[in-house]
Motif scaffolding. Structure first.
Motif, PDB file in Angstrom:
ATOM      1  N   UNK A  34       0.802  -1.230   0.000  1.00  0.00           N
ATOM      2  CA  UNK A  34       0.000   0.000   0.000  1.00  0.00           C
ATOM      3  C   UNK A  34       0.832   1.276   0.000  1.00  0.00           C
ATOM      4  N   UNK A  35       2.154   1.124   0.047  1.00  0.00           N
ATOM      5  CA  UNK A  35       3.043   2.276  -0.124  1.00  0.00           C
ATOM      6  C   UNK A  35       4.133   1.900  -1.127  1.00  0.00           C
ATOM      7  N   UNK A  36       3.763   1.778  -2.406  1.00  0.00           N
ATOM      8  CA  UNK A  36       4.758   1.423  -3.419  1.00  0.00           C
ATOM      9  C   UNK A  36       5.933   2.402  -3.377  1.00  0.00           C
ATOM     10  N   UNK A  37       7.139   1.865  -3.519  1.00  0.00           N
ATOM     11  CA  UNK A  37       8.331   2.687  -3.428  1.00  0.00           C
ATOM     12  C   UNK A  37       8.940   2.697  -2.048  1.00  0.00           C
ATOM     13  N   UNK A  38       8.218   2.161  -1.064  1.00  0.00           N
ATOM     14  CA  UNK A  38       8.775   1.987   0.273  1.00  0.00           C
ATOM     15  C   UNK A  38       9.076   0.504   0.491  1.00  0.00           C
ATOM     16  N   UNK A  39      10.237   0.243   1.058  1.00  0.00           N
ATOM     17  CA  UNK A  39      10.711  -1.128   1.202  1.00  0.00           C
ATOM     18  C   UNK A  39      11.069  -1.422   2.650  1.00  0.00           C
ATOM     19  N   UNK A  41      13.281  -2.106   5.375  1.00  0.00           N
ATOM     20  CA  UNK A  41      14.692  -1.736   5.521  1.00  0.00           C
ATOM     21  C   UNK A  41      15.056  -1.900   6.988  1.00  0.00           C
ATOM     22  N   UNK A  42      15.652  -3.052   7.278  1.00  0.00           N
ATOM     23  CA  UNK A  42      15.925  -3.430   8.658  1.00  0.00           C
ATOM     24  C   UNK A  42      14.613  -3.423   9.441  1.00  0.00           C
ATOM     25  N   UNK A  43      14.379  -2.518  10.383  1.00  0.00           N
ATOM     26  CA  UNK A  43      13.158  -2.565  11.176  1.00  0.00           C
ATOM     27  C   UNK A  43      12.145  -1.505  10.815  1.00  0.00           C
ATOM     28  N   UNK A  44      12.190  -0.999   9.592  1.00  0.00           N
ATOM     29  CA  UNK A  44      11.255   0.060   9.220  1.00  0.00           C
ATOM     30  C   UNK A  44      10.925  -0.037   7.734  1.00  0.00           C
ATOM     31  N   UNK A  45      10.062   0.880   7.289  1.00  0.00           N
ATOM     32  CA  UNK A  45       9.624   0.934   5.899  1.00  0.00           C
ATOM     33  C   UNK A  45      10.069   2.278   5.342  1.00  0.00           C
ATOM     34  N   UNK A  46      11.029   2.255   4.423  1.00  0.00           N
ATOM     35  CA  UNK A  46      11.636   3.489   3.937  1.00  0.00           C
ATOM     36  C   UNK A  46      11.551   3.594   2.425  1.00  0.00           C
ATOM     37  N   UNK A  47      11.550   4.837   1.910  1.00  0.00           N
ATOM     38  CA  UNK A  47      11.601   5.016   0.454  1.00  0.00           C
ATOM     39  C   UNK A  47      12.969   4.572  -0.077  1.00  0.00           C
ATOM     40  N   UNK A  48      12.950   3.846  -1.181  1.00  0.00           N
ATOM     41  CA  UNK A  48      14.178   3.443  -1.854  1.00  0.00           C
ATOM     42  C   UNK A  48      13.948   3.608  -3.350  1.00  0.00           C
ATOM     43  N   UNK A  49      14.914   4.227  -4.016  1.00  0.00           N
ATOM     44  CA  UNK A  49      14.799   4.440  -5.458  1.00  0.00           C
ATOM     45  C   UNK A  49      16.166   4.298  -6.091  1.00  0.00           C
ATOM     46  N   UNK A  50      16.204   4.402  -7.411  1.00  0.00           N
ATOM     47  CA  UNK A  50      17.470   4.283  -8.129  1.00  0.00           C
ATOM     48  C   UNK A  50      18.480   5.330  -7.682  1.00  0.00           C
ATOM     49  N   UNK A  51      17.999   6.469  -7.178  1.00  0.00           N
ATOM     50  CA  UNK A  51      18.903   7.535  -6.751  1.00  0.00           C
ATOM     51  C   UNK A  51      19.338   7.408  -5.290  1.00  0.00           C
ATOM     52  N   UNK A 134       3.421   0.227  11.027  1.00  0.00           N
ATOM     53  CA  UNK A 134       2.629   1.285  11.670  1.00  0.00           C
ATOM     54  C   UNK A 134       3.488   2.519  11.707  1.00  0.00           C
ATOM     55  N   UNK A 135       3.024   3.591  11.094  1.00  0.00           N
ATOM     56  CA  UNK A 135       3.813   4.825  11.014  1.00  0.00           C
ATOM     57  C   UNK A 135       5.201   4.515  10.444  1.00  0.00           C
ATOM     58  N   UNK A 136       5.221   3.567   9.514  1.00  0.00           N
ATOM     59  CA  UNK A 136       6.431   3.158   8.783  1.00  0.00           C
ATOM     60  C   UNK A 136       7.451   2.432   9.650  1.00  0.00           C
ATOM     61  N   UNK A 137       7.092   2.087  10.876  1.00  0.00           N
ATOM     62  CA  UNK A 137       7.913   1.198  11.690  1.00  0.00           C
ATOM     63  C   UNK A 137       7.319  -0.205  11.596  1.00  0.00           C
TER      64      UNK A 137
END
Length: 452
Positions: A34-39, A41-51, A134-137
């Motif tokens: 439900x948040x495409x582009x967020x992956x 990342x260890x213990x959270x959900x973070x934006x990741x892109x080619x840059x 929850x709140x990207x955690x």
């Protein structure tokens, strides 16, 4: 082993028995549904892109491996060698201690996600809870049968942000003591399942390949607890040999009390399932004085005679009877070479017999392989020195407990062995790799060029 999939089916609404999805092993990234582009990342959900910078991409890359607590499930290992686990229901990454609590906390079982092709992960030890953001955690929360919760707990398994660049390990995850052999033109690999404190793993798996690169996981072939009456732990260093269309798995086993012992199990195929052939040990722990009864290996000579080798501290050898499940105890020989610790392995090339073994302790970075040559499967043996050892410039430590295989129809040879898992492994967090084995014109073995 817990019937994990049955438990999941019972506690998760709409999950049919034994219908859990599979997740491809190896390097992968996990993207929020439900948040495409967020992956993840260890213990959270973070934006990741080619840059994104290299560290962010590396942190968003996991190796999906055999579940530390159950082969029916998975564990997620970071590029730095840590494992995703929950503590107080919060997700984080930590080094694998190998104790039962850590293994359970770091094992997750897949169920269908909220959209086609996605997956959700339930906790192995809290099967009514799922990984959810929850709140990207990332948290381990009780399942709620709502669209919002299902979306928050669903991920797409994608190509890794940081692709794998080295060739090893050949099978992802923690495996040691590999026995590599060939049956009917196909390679088969039988390792110890690693990552357990005290090397207490209870089961064996089998893998096969046509090219030593792409491997098929055939699952558990012998589980000591339910399959062997006299042992339920310490499933160490197996070896498999064939005779008359049957396959014989020689294995080490332990119980809560008493010494380690050797057993033999049989099957109609190289991938089992295997059953205990005797209902008792093939070699009792107290049967011979000195050394441990572990690390079995079977060599079959060109005349069809098979020999059993085993031992830690003391190396022993004996001719096996034609049934492959018995021998004359009076004929057992001690063949311990100087420097020997464990892991005997014998093969034959151009009429010369090679006895190989591991020196030092598997917990030491100086664990290594040496060898001797002789005129028969029982020697006498001439020590030829060390051929496989650590390579600190590449971060490779603890190289040992090997096996050797000849590519069918060629004079091309390979050596399979374990090392400390790179980069954060140790003597109970080891991985399996394969390198070429080459010979000089006089038949001596060239030092193995260990590689990542």
């Amino acid at each position: 082993m817990l019937p994990v999939l049955a438990v999941l089916a019972a506690v998760l609404p709409g999950t049919p028995a034994l219908a859990a999805p599979t997740v491809p092993t190896g390097a992968r990234s996990l993207e929020s549904v439900n948040y495409p582009g967020r992956y993840m990342r260890q213990g959270q959900l973070d934006p990741v892109s080619a840059s994104s910078d290299a560290q962010t991409k590396a942190d968003a890359t996991f190796t999906v491996v055999n579940g530390l607590a159950s082969p029916a499930c998975y564990s997620l290992q970071t590029k730095s060698g840590l494992f995703l686990r929950h503590r107080d229901f919060r997700l984080r990454v930590d080094a694998n201690t190998g104790d039962p609590m850590f293994r359970a906390d770091a094992t997750f079982c897949p169920v269908d996600g909220s959209v086609a092709g996605s997956v959700a992960f339930t906790s192995y030890n809290y099967p009514s809870r799922r990984i959810r953001h929850r709140d990207f955690a990332l948290w381990l929360d009780p399942f709620q049968d709502t669209a919002a919760f299902k979306a928050d707990s669903s991920f797409r398994v994608t190509a890794p942000w940081t692709p794998k660049t080295n060739k090893g390990p050949v099978i992802p995850g923690l495996f040691a003591d590999p026995h590599l052999t060939v049956f009917n033109g196909r390679y088969y690999l039988y390792p110890t399942t690693d990552g357990y404190a005290g090397w207490s793993s209870p089961y064996y798996k089998a893998f096969s390949s046509t090219d030593l690169v792409n491997w098929t996981d055939h699952g558990v072939i012998l589980d000591l607890g339910p399959d062997v009456a006299w042992a339920d732990n310490s499933a160490w260093a197996p070896a498999v040999a064939t005779r008359n269309g049957r396959y014989h798995l020689y294995f080490s086993g332990g119980a809560a009390t008493g010494a380690k012992q050797l057993g033999v199990a049989v099957a109609d195929t190289p991938t089992g399932p295997f059953r205990d052939a005797l209902g008792r040990p093939l070699v009792r722990g107290d049967q011979f004085s000195g050394g441990q009864a572990i690390d079995p290996m079977v060599f079959t000579d060109t005349d069809g005679q098979s020999y059993l080798y085993w031992g830690q501290g003391v190396a022993r050898a004996v001719r096996l009877n034609a049934d492959m499940t018995s021998f004359d105890p009076a004929q057992v020989r001690v063949v311990t070479p100087a420097g020997y610790n464990e892991g005997s392995f014998v093969f034959k090339r151009n009429g010369t017999y090679y006895l190989m073994w591991s020196e030092n302790d598997t917990r030491s970075e100086d664990y290594r392989v040496a060898y001797a040559t002789g005129p028969s499967p029982l020697g006498p043996w001439t020590n030829r020195g060390v051929v496989l050892q650590k390579r600190l410039d590449a971060g490779i430590k603890g190289t040992g407990h090997h096996s050797v295989v000849q590519a069918p129809g060629t004079d091309t040879w390979y050596i399979a062995y374990h090392r400390f898992a790179v980069p954060a492994g140790n003597g109970t967090n080891r991985e399996t790799t394969i390198d070429p084995l080459a010979f000089n014109a006089d038949g001596t073995i060239r030092p193995v060029v260990v590689s990542l």
